[in-house]
Design a protein around this motif. Sequence first.
Motif, PDB file in Angstrom:
ATOM      1  N   LEU A  10       8.313  -3.943 -25.653  1.00  0.00           N
ATOM      2  CA  LEU A  10       9.145  -2.676 -25.816  1.00  0.00           C
ATOM      3  C   LEU A  10      10.412  -2.920 -25.464  1.00  0.00           C
ATOM      4  CD1 LEU A  10       6.478   0.111 -25.334  1.00  0.00           C
ATOM      5  CD2 LEU A  10       7.096  -0.871 -27.549  1.00  0.00           C
ATOM      6  N   CYS A  35       9.559   6.517 -19.111  1.00  0.00           N
ATOM      7  CA  CYS A  35       9.442   5.772 -20.274  1.00  0.00           C
ATOM      8  C   CYS A  35       7.807   5.596 -20.779  1.00  0.00           C
ATOM      9  CB  CYS A  35      10.166   4.220 -20.544  1.00  0.00           C
ATOM     10  SG  CYS A  35      11.940   4.867 -20.647  1.00  0.00           S
ATOM     11  N   ILE A  70       5.494   6.907 -23.689  1.00  0.00           N
ATOM     12  CA  ILE A  70       4.853   6.182 -24.575  1.00  0.00           C
ATOM     13  C   ILE A  70       3.161   6.332 -24.506  1.00  0.00           C
ATOM     14  CG2 ILE A  70       4.413   3.793 -25.256  1.00  0.00           C
ATOM     15  CD1 ILE A  70       7.322   3.316 -24.059  1.00  0.00           C
ATOM     16  N   LEU A  78       1.367   8.136 -27.493  1.00  0.00           N
ATOM     17  CA  LEU A  78       0.181   7.439 -28.227  1.00  0.00           C
ATOM     18  C   LEU A  78      -1.090   7.852 -28.190  1.00  0.00           C
ATOM     19  CD1 LEU A  78       1.517   3.616 -27.882  1.00  0.00           C
ATOM     20  CD2 LEU A  78       1.593   5.017 -29.972  1.00  0.00           C
ATOM     21  N   VAL A  81       1.315   0.827 -20.260  1.00  0.00           N
ATOM     22  CA  VAL A  81       2.762   0.230 -20.322  1.00  0.00           C
ATOM     23  C   VAL A  81       2.706  -0.556 -18.938  1.00  0.00           C
ATOM     24  CG1 VAL A  81       4.955   0.324 -20.515  1.00  0.00           C
ATOM     25  CG2 VAL A  81       3.629   1.784 -22.004  1.00  0.00           C
ATOM     26  N   LEU A 124       3.348  -3.336 -23.760  1.00  0.00           N
ATOM     27  CA  LEU A 124       2.218  -2.039 -23.917  1.00  0.00           C
ATOM     28  C   LEU A 124       0.893  -2.722 -24.515  1.00  0.00           C
ATOM     29  CD1 LEU A 124       1.390   0.863 -24.947  1.00  0.00           C
ATOM     30  CD2 LEU A 124       2.589   0.401 -26.993  1.00  0.00           C
ATOM     31  N   ARG A 129       5.698   4.271 -34.880  1.00  0.00           N
ATOM     32  CA  ARG A 129       5.746   5.443 -34.186  1.00  0.00           C
ATOM     33  C   ARG A 129       6.511   5.231 -32.759  1.00  0.00           C
ATOM     34  NH1 ARG A 129       2.613   9.857 -34.675  1.00  0.00           N
ATOM     35  NH2 ARG A 129       1.219   9.723 -36.430  1.00  0.00           N
ATOM     36  N   LEU A 130       6.371   3.920 -32.303  1.00  0.00           N
ATOM     37  CA  LEU A 130       7.083   3.577 -31.384  1.00  0.00           C
ATOM     38  C   LEU A 130       8.739   3.510 -31.411  1.00  0.00           C
ATOM     39  CD1 LEU A 130       4.815   0.438 -30.166  1.00  0.00           C
ATOM     40  CD2 LEU A 130       5.322   2.505 -28.988  1.00  0.00           C
ATOM     41  N   TYR A 135      12.113   3.454 -29.160  1.00  0.00           N
ATOM     42  CA  TYR A 135      11.845   2.038 -28.314  1.00  0.00           C
ATOM     43  C   TYR A 135      11.835   1.020 -29.632  1.00  0.00           C
ATOM     44  CZ  TYR A 135      11.047   5.088 -24.432  1.00  0.00           C
ATOM     45  OH  TYR A 135      11.136   6.056 -23.515  1.00  0.00           O
ATOM     46  N   PRO A 162       9.776  -2.051 -30.885  1.00  0.00           N
ATOM     47  CA  PRO A 162       8.607  -2.712 -30.617  1.00  0.00           C
ATOM     48  C   PRO A 162       8.852  -4.283 -31.097  1.00  0.00           C
ATOM     49  CG  PRO A 162       8.298  -1.218 -32.753  1.00  0.00           C
ATOM     50  CD  PRO A 162       9.872  -1.098 -31.929  1.00  0.00           C
TER      51      PRO A 162
END
Length: 800
Positions: free
Chosen positions: A101, A109, A113, A117, A128, A135, A152-153, A158, A160
Amino acid sequence: MLTRTDTEHCYHCGEVVPPGTSFSAVIGGESRPMCCPGCQAVARLIAGSGLESFYRLRTELNETAPPLPGENLFLAYDKPENCSDFVTGIEGSRVRAQLLLGGISCAACTWLIEKALGAHPGVSHANVNLSQQALTVEFDRAQLPVSELFQRLLALGYDPHPWQLSEGARLIGQEQRAALRELAVAGLAMMQVGMFGIALHAGDIQGIALEYRGLMRWVSLLIASVVVAYSARGFFRNAWNNLRHGRLVMDLPVALAIGLAYLASAWATVLNTGEVYFDSIAMFTFFLLLGRYMERQVRHREFLRQTDLQSLLPVASLRKDGDGWQTVPTRSISAGDVVLLRAGDTIPADGVLLDGGGAVDEAAFTGEHLPRSVAPGEQLSAGTVLRDGGGSLRVDCDAASSRLAAMLSMLSRGGDKPALARLADRVAARFVGAVLVIAAGVAAYWWHADSSRALWITLSVLVVSCPCALALATPAALTAATAQLRRRGLLLVGEDSLEALLRCRRVVFDKTGTLTRGELRRRETRTGGNTDEATALALAAALELRGRHPIAQAFSDITPVTGLEDVEVVPGRGIRARLNAQAVAIGSPAFVAETCPALPPAPTDPGHWVALASDRELLAWFALDDTLRTDAGDTVTALKARGLGVELLTGDPSDAGPRLVRELGLDAARIGASPEQKLDHIHQLQAAGTPVAMVGDGLNDAPVLAAADCAFAVNQATDLAKSQADAILLGHSLAPLDEAFAMAGRCRRIIRQNMAWALSYNALAVPLAAAGWIPPWAAAVGMSASSLLVVLNSLRLRHR
């Protein structure tokens, strides 16, 4: 507009325009072809803004236009063949994905995350790793496609990427360069605005013309705007991303301080009245970024060392080609190839030494600094160095399946966070909320007491109280401890391994391959019936080669017979099969007796006796000898000196177990235990309130390793045993076991010191700032120094 049928290239990005499309944009008075709506929209924006000269002045084609809203650029990852490198199956549609990430700045952060999620249906676990910016997420791809995970990330703010050490190093380098640029801009702005600030303060004392004061304020506003919009943007972005999800994070008070100071100063500049704080804005932005940059440098150092491990493999190797040798790329070597080794060469792949010999330096891989002497038939690992000698190596597997690759993969495996880390996250979040309340109260008090000082005192409270040090207290220490143990030859898997080790009060050892080297050799062969020794050995070799037990090594020099059918491996007991319609078995006497009821009693001579029999008669008895690890006695003594109970739990029913108990001074032993009995014994100890650390190596040890509170697998362990372990011994020594217990205790002390310092600092600094004794720039220095002190204190673990 006519549909295109000929081959054209996009005027914006240069890609081939797909047949049948009709996208275009008018540039320079002409209709230009476009490959997609994205390029069309960007080109029309450029042309509509009067910037058509851009296309004449550019030196290379543009990158493809950014995605349109709702467009998913990661759909290719929904195909299994495109994500096999970073997505592995668990059971059914449940998978585990390992991602990198970009954009992770601090512990807040990781919380965002994981929580974002974890709230999604289908996600069972998300972790993470802050130091690696990695991740690990377990989810049901039927409910959450891989492409949607990436989306979604991306929506969280962020960047990915599929897990890859080289990609991680690139991302880290990219972010370090970006952070350095932000720091440089803030530093230059601080010096420039500082000069204007001195002039303005001097003018307030000695007098200054209003037009000059206004000019310097406007120039300071311009420079401070660059600092806020460029250097400080990370604080605002991270605060907003978390605030959208209901999370109060460390960057929130910092963003409020910078934002409020900037808006108040800009308002005073426009109205040409009141005080401005542009110098303070630039100064504490610089110091905050400096502290974060230094902390990030330390945090990323261990990840870059892992990249160095990956680069241990040579670029090219000499592979046997007929009667000669051919230079080929190392990545093209596969199982079954034979490669040439010369003195000074780095071994390119895992394999068996066919001929020659020498001394192998395994320091970079196992932490053992003395070279190991090797002879034909011994296993060598990719990434180690042949210091002297030479020979040829038969490759066992490709690079992706090597021990080095497995080690790098395990380094990235995520686990549950330690309780102290979870506690720090909760405390930090609540602390931020308390700080905001305190800052509001301070602002209200000073507004009535002395309104001219209210703003900068409130800013000082917001900055000085940022609990960055508290959030770093645990991960910084864990990273340093894990790195030090890896250099000593012990690979920890998951962040909670050290905490689990601290709970253990008893260490349980398997015998063969654990306390002993597991390098069994035949001492004696006694045949039975009409079987000759050569026939018995060939059959035994054929049976044992089907299993992964160390006993198989005792027959590795024998050419096996062929034709075995219906082979069944029974962990901890033996192997049975059929040969020419006849049942045969090898293993413990009790196991072989199930196939051969007429099996005579085992010889009473000392040693480990293995039976080989058919369903009609005994074929042979084999006496095997194993050697004790040279440091087994010292390790047991050291563990007992720590107040730990040490016992033996083995499936070997021979007298070797009792002899080890006497020789090593073990507290207890369970001899001849089946895998089920081993598991029951571990559960009994735990039910009695005794947390257990288990050390094992074989297939039969996997269940007890999984059940133990903390599990160690030795270097030669099976893949299944390693998959259940919390830590893996990389070398041939047991000494890192004791070092792990010592490091766990030191790590806990360092974490407590870090948390005590962080809480004490905030408890002292906040009242001083609220009293007006700490200016904003000094608050920034104090907060950064506090975080850096925590990191440096954690680094002491690497030098003990």
